[in-house]
Scaffold this active site. Structure first.
Site, PDB file in Angstrom:
ATOM      1  N   ASP A  75      35.864  47.357  37.147  1.00  0.00           N
ATOM      2  CA  ASP A  75      35.826  46.470  38.299  1.00  0.00           C
ATOM      3  C   ASP A  75      37.275  46.201  38.710  1.00  0.00           C
ATOM      4  OD1 ASP A  75      34.892  44.348  40.104  1.00  0.00           O
ATOM      5  OD2 ASP A  75      35.657  42.974  38.578  1.00  0.00           O
TER       6      ASP A  75
ATOM      7  N   ASP B 166      38.623  43.130  41.254  1.00  0.00           N
ATOM      8  CA  ASP B 166      38.996  41.716  41.360  1.00  0.00           C
ATOM      9  C   ASP B 166      38.600  40.947  40.103  1.00  0.00           C
ATOM     10  OD1 ASP B 166      40.019  41.379  44.206  1.00  0.00           O
ATOM     11  OD2 ASP B 166      38.100  42.377  44.562  1.00  0.00           O
TER      12      ASP B 166
ATOM     13  N   ASP C 243      34.233  41.359  35.105  1.00  0.00           N
ATOM     14  CA  ASP C 243      34.455  39.952  34.760  1.00  0.00           C
ATOM     15  C   ASP C 243      33.344  39.025  35.238  1.00  0.00           C
ATOM     16  OD1 ASP C 243      35.395  40.544  37.474  1.00  0.00           O
ATOM     17  OD2 ASP C 243      35.998  38.438  37.516  1.00  0.00           O
TER      18      ASP C 243
END
Length: 209
Positions: free
Chosen positions: A7, A9, A159
């Protein structure tokens, strides 16, 4: 060697402050509740769907908001810092000959500019992205099909709860990192295959898969 899909961001890029600043400025235009800075940590306890509900934004406005957000992030992409410790870990994973790629809801050109700014562009074989907040599982599955990766040796690193869900939908294992947009407890409740607090732990996972 392991295939590590990242991922962007909150996992590679420490973009939370930039995103909150932009979305707070756009709140009156799109008709949703801005995010008070003092509530950031508490709001990390919400998954993406709960956060949308909290904000009060119309589902119909989300695609246009994401386009505006990406337009403004594009202008700041050279200023976004990496998450602490990640450039060193990415370089180490690359030197161990693991295959690294980025699959994100963000725009690929933003990611490529960020990677080049922080001298990580040569470590990644591909950057794939776009779509909606909840289409990432399909993006991952399509990428895996195009490249014929061994699913047993492929993991997705993110996250947020939606990253764990996306990996599960695509049929691969997930690594949840605790330095991003969701709290550790929320991530743990979503049952990732690994839950890590330190970027260096990614090296041991990659070597063990």
């Amino acid at each position: 060697m392991t295939t590590l899909l990242f991922d962007f961001d909150g996992t590679l890029a420490d973009s939370l402050s930039a995103i909150v600043t932009i979305t707070n400025r756009l709140a009156p235009e799109f008709g949703y509740r801005p995010t008070p800075w003092e509530k950031i940590e508490a709001l990390k306890g919400l998954n993406a769907r709960q956060l949308i509900q909290y904000s009060g934004i119309s589902i119909l406005k989300i695609p246009a908001l994401l386009r505006r957000l990406q337009t403004e992030l594009r202008q700041q992409s050279t200023l976004i810092p990496p998450c602490a410790g990640m450039p060193t870990v990415i370089q180490a994973l690359y030197e161990r000959q693991h295959t690294l790629a980025v699959i994100t809801s963000n725009s690929p050109d933003i990611v490529r500019t960020f990677l080049a700014t922080h001298q990580m562009q040569d470590c990644f074989v591909n950057v794939d992205g776009g779509g909606t907040l909840f289409r990432k599982g399909k993006l991952i599955a399509q990428y895996l099909q195009r490249n014929s990766f061994d699913l047993a040796q492929t993991v997705y690193i993110g996250d947020e709860v939606r990253d764990i869900e996306a990996a599960r939908l695509a049929g691969i294992r997930s690594v949840a990192v605790t330095w991003g947009f969701n709290q550790r407890e929320v991530l743990a409740a979503a049952n990732p295959d690994w839950l890590v607090d330190d970027p260096e732990a990614l090296q041991a996972i990659a070597d063990a898969v």
